[in-house]
Design a protein around this motif. Structure first.
Motif, PDB file in Angstrom:
ATOM      1  N   LYS A 152       0.808  -1.210  -0.113  1.00  0.00           N
ATOM      2  CA  LYS A 152       0.001  -0.037  -0.056  1.00  0.00           C
ATOM      3  C   LYS A 152       0.837   1.286  -0.098  1.00  0.00           C
ATOM      4  O   LYS A 152       1.926   1.191   0.651  1.00  0.00           O
ATOM      5  CB  LYS A 152      -0.953   0.210   1.123  1.00  0.00           C
ATOM      6  N   PRO A 153       0.497   2.457  -0.814  1.00  0.00           N
ATOM      7  CA  PRO A 153       1.301   3.572  -0.926  1.00  0.00           C
ATOM      8  C   PRO A 153       1.316   4.105   0.832  1.00  0.00           C
ATOM      9  O   PRO A 153       0.523   4.235   1.409  1.00  0.00           O
ATOM     10  CB  PRO A 153       0.559   4.325  -1.832  1.00  0.00           C
ATOM     11  N   THR A 154       2.546   4.817   0.862  1.00  0.00           N
ATOM     12  CA  THR A 154       2.657   5.817   1.908  1.00  0.00           C
ATOM     13  C   THR A 154       2.111   6.986   1.953  1.00  0.00           C
ATOM     14  O   THR A 154       1.635   7.534   3.024  1.00  0.00           O
ATOM     15  CB  THR A 154       3.844   5.760   2.712  1.00  0.00           C
ATOM     16  N   ALA A 155       1.974   7.509   0.582  1.00  0.00           N
ATOM     17  CA  ALA A 155       1.126   8.909   0.406  1.00  0.00           C
ATOM     18  C   ALA A 155       0.124   8.678  -0.632  1.00  0.00           C
ATOM     19  O   ALA A 155       0.157   7.688  -1.415  1.00  0.00           O
ATOM     20  CB  ALA A 155       2.073   9.674  -0.312  1.00  0.00           C
ATOM     21  N   GLY A 156      -0.985   9.326  -0.152  1.00  0.00           N
ATOM     22  CA  GLY A 156      -2.219   9.276  -1.199  1.00  0.00           C
ATOM     23  C   GLY A 156      -2.958   7.979  -1.029  1.00  0.00           C
ATOM     24  O   GLY A 156      -3.456   7.472  -1.837  1.00  0.00           O
ATOM     25  N   LEU A 157      -3.122   7.670   0.297  1.00  0.00           N
ATOM     26  CA  LEU A 157      -3.600   6.222   0.427  1.00  0.00           C
ATOM     27  C   LEU A 157      -5.200   6.152   0.242  1.00  0.00           C
ATOM     28  O   LEU A 157      -5.660   5.281  -0.313  1.00  0.00           O
ATOM     29  CB  LEU A 157      -3.152   5.660   1.948  1.00  0.00           C
ATOM     30  N   SER A 158      -6.032   7.238   0.578  1.00  0.00           N
ATOM     31  CA  SER A 158      -7.101   7.232   0.436  1.00  0.00           C
ATOM     32  C   SER A 158      -7.458   7.263  -1.294  1.00  0.00           C
ATOM     33  O   SER A 158      -8.392   6.555  -1.607  1.00  0.00           O
ATOM     34  CB  SER A 158      -7.965   8.559   0.842  1.00  0.00           C
TER      35      SER A 158
END
Length: 409
Positions: A90-96
Motif C-alpha cells: 500500500k502507498p505511504t502517500a495518497g492512500l485514500s
C-alpha cells in the motif's frame, strides 16, 4: 418507515426485461445494507439476480472478519455474494485515493466478469453534503452522481454506476433498517479525525437538507470515427471538451483547472490552432474542434506494446479492446510501421485523417506481417480471428450522458 423515490430510480435506470445480474457494492455498513435490501426487493419483483460485492482493503486488522460477516449477511438476505481483496503493498502517500481507485477497479472487474452492466453504490444525501464541505477545505473530491460511468479505466469499461439513495438521509436509512430488525457494521475509520471525510461528517452531523444535485448539461452533438477522431463544435461545454480529451487519449484523468480554462478561452476566441492536452492532439478549425490521440506520447511512455496470447483479451492504449485469435499477437502503434502494410491498407490509410494515422493499432503477427485492423480489407484474413472493438466513442457517449439507462447501447 417508507423510503420514497427509490423504486422510481430503479425503474428509470434499470432494464426490467434483462436477466443480467445487478451488482451492488456492499461494505456491511448501514447505507450499503439498506441499498442491498432495496435492490433485492426490486430485483425479485422483476426476476433478476443480485450480486453483492464486498472489498477488503486489508488496511484494518479486523477487515477480513468484517468481509466474511458482510458476505454471510448478503447471502442470508438472498443475494449471490463475493469478496474481493486489495492485495500487495500500500502507498505511504495518497492512500485514500489509491484505496478508492483499487476499490472501483475490483468492483468493476467483478461486475463485468459476472455479466453485470450496472453497479449500485450506497451514496446518500449526506455524502453529497460531505463532499461539498471537503471541497470548501480545498479537496478536489467530486459530487456523486445518480448515474455515471465507472471512474476507472480500462477496468471500468462497459460498467455504469447507479446511486439511487442520493436523496435519502443517512438517519432515515438507519430508521428503515431498525424497523426491519437489521444490524450493520460501523467502520471506525469513519470517525478518524485524520480523514477529511470524517471531519466533514462530524461538522455536518446536525445540519439540514443538502443542496440540490447539480443540473446536468444537455448531451453534446458530436461526430466520431472509429479510427480515433472525436469532433465537437467550438462552443461545446468545457466538460464535453474535457471528456473528448480523455476519451480520444484513452487516459483516466480528464484535464481540469487552468489548462482546461485556457483551451476553452482559445476556442471561444475563434483562434485556429493545434495543441496537445492530457494525451490528446487538438485541432481547432473554423467550425469544429477535433480530438485525436497524440502519437508523440510514445516518447513519454504512452502507446506501449501489448502482447496477447492465443484467445487472450486486452485493452491497448485505453482505446481499443483486442482479442487474439488462434495465434499470439503483439499490438503496437502504427507509427513507423505503415510501410509494412499491404498495398490495399496503405491506400486505405491515405483516406484516414493524417493526425490519427500514427496512433492507430497495428498487429505484429507471428508470421512477421503487419496489419492495421481499423483499415479493413483482405489483409485482415491473415490476422487469424483477431477481434477488435473501438472503446472511445461509447466511452464518450457514456461520459457525456448520451447513455443514461441500462438498456441503451
Amino acid at each position: 418507515m417508507r423510503l420514497t423515490g427509490i423504486s422510481a430510480a430503479f425503474d428509470r435506470r434499470l432494464d426490467p426485461a434483462s436477466r443480467a445480474p445487478i451488482a451492488v457494492g456492499f461494505s456491511g455498513g448501514g447505507d450499503s445494507l439498506a441499498l442491498l435490501i432495496l435492490t433485492l426487493d426490486w430485483a425479485r419483483a422483476h426476476g433478476r439476480p443480485v450480486l453483492s460485492l464486498t472489498v477488503d482493503h486489508q488496511l484494518q486488522p479486523a477487515s477480513a472478519a468484517w468481509t466474511r460477516e458482510a458476505v454471510t449477511h448478503a447471502r442470508d438476505l438472498g443475494a449471490n455474494a463475493l469478496s474481493l481483496a486489495w492485495t500487495g503493498d500500500k502507498p505511504t502517500a495518497g492512500l485514500s485515493a489509491a484505496a478508492r481507485r483499487a476499490r472501483h477497479a475490483l468492483l468493476a472487474q467483478a461486475a463485468r466478469a459476472a455479466g453485470a452492466r450496472v453497479l449500485l453504490l450506497g451514496h446518500t444525501a449526506d455524502d453529497r453534503m460531505e463532499a461539498a464541505a471537503m471541497r470548501a477545505e480545498g479537496s478536489t473530491v467530486s459530487d456523486p452522481r445518480d448515474w455515471s460511468p465507472s471512474p476507472v479505466w480500462p477496468e471500468g469499461r462497459d460498467v455504469f454506476l447507479l446511486r439511487p439513495l442520493l436523496d435519502q438521509r443517512r438517519s432515515d436509512l438507519r430508521d428503515f433498517l431498525r424497523e426491519r430488525g437489521e444490524t450493520w457494521l460501523d467502520d471506525p475509520a469513519n470517525d478518524d479525525p485524520r480523514s477529511a471525510r470524517a471531519r466533514a461528517r462530524r461538522s455536518l452531523a446536525a445540519t439540514g437538507a443538502p443542496a440540490a444535485e447539480p443540473a446536468r448539461r444537455a448531451p453534446p452533438i458530436f461526430e466520431g470515427d472509429p479510427v480515433g477522431v472525436i469532433a465537437l463544435p467550438r462552443d461545446a461545454a468545457a466538460a464535453h471538451l474535457a471528456a473528448a480529451c480523455l476519451c480520444a487519449a484513452g487516459t483516466e484523468r480528464p484535464p481540469r483547472g487552468e489548462r482546461l480554462e485556457r483551451l476553452v478561452a482559445r476556442l471561444r476566441s475563434g483562434e485556429l490552432f493545434t495543441a496537445t492536452l492530457a494525451g490528446a492532439r487538438i485541432e481547432a478549425g473554423p467550425d469544429a474542434v477535433r480530438f485525436h490521440r497524440d502519437a508523440g506520447e510514445s516518447a513519454r511512455g504512452g502507446l506501449a506494446d501489448l502482447a496477447l496470447g492465443p484467445h487472450e483479451t486486452g485493452v491497448w492504449d485505453g482505446r481499443y479492446e483486442i482479442t487474439a485469435g488462434k495465434a499470439a499477437v503483439t499490438v503496437r502503434a502504427l507509427k513507423g510501421l505503415a510501410a509494412s502494410l499491404s498495398k490495399a491498407q496503405r491506400a486505405a490509410l491515405k483516406a484516414t485523417p493524417a493526425a490519427a494515422r500514427q496512433a492507430l493499432p497495428a498487429l505484429a503477427l507471428a508470421s512477421g506481417g503487419v496489419v492495421c485492423p481499423m483499415l479493413g480489407g483482405p489483409a485482415l484474413a491473415v490476422s487469424e480471428g483477431v477481434r477488435i472493438r473501438a472503446l472511445f466513442l461509447d466511452r464518450f457517449r457514456a461520459a457525456t450522458g448520451l447513455i443514461d439507462q441500462e438498456c441503451v447501447t
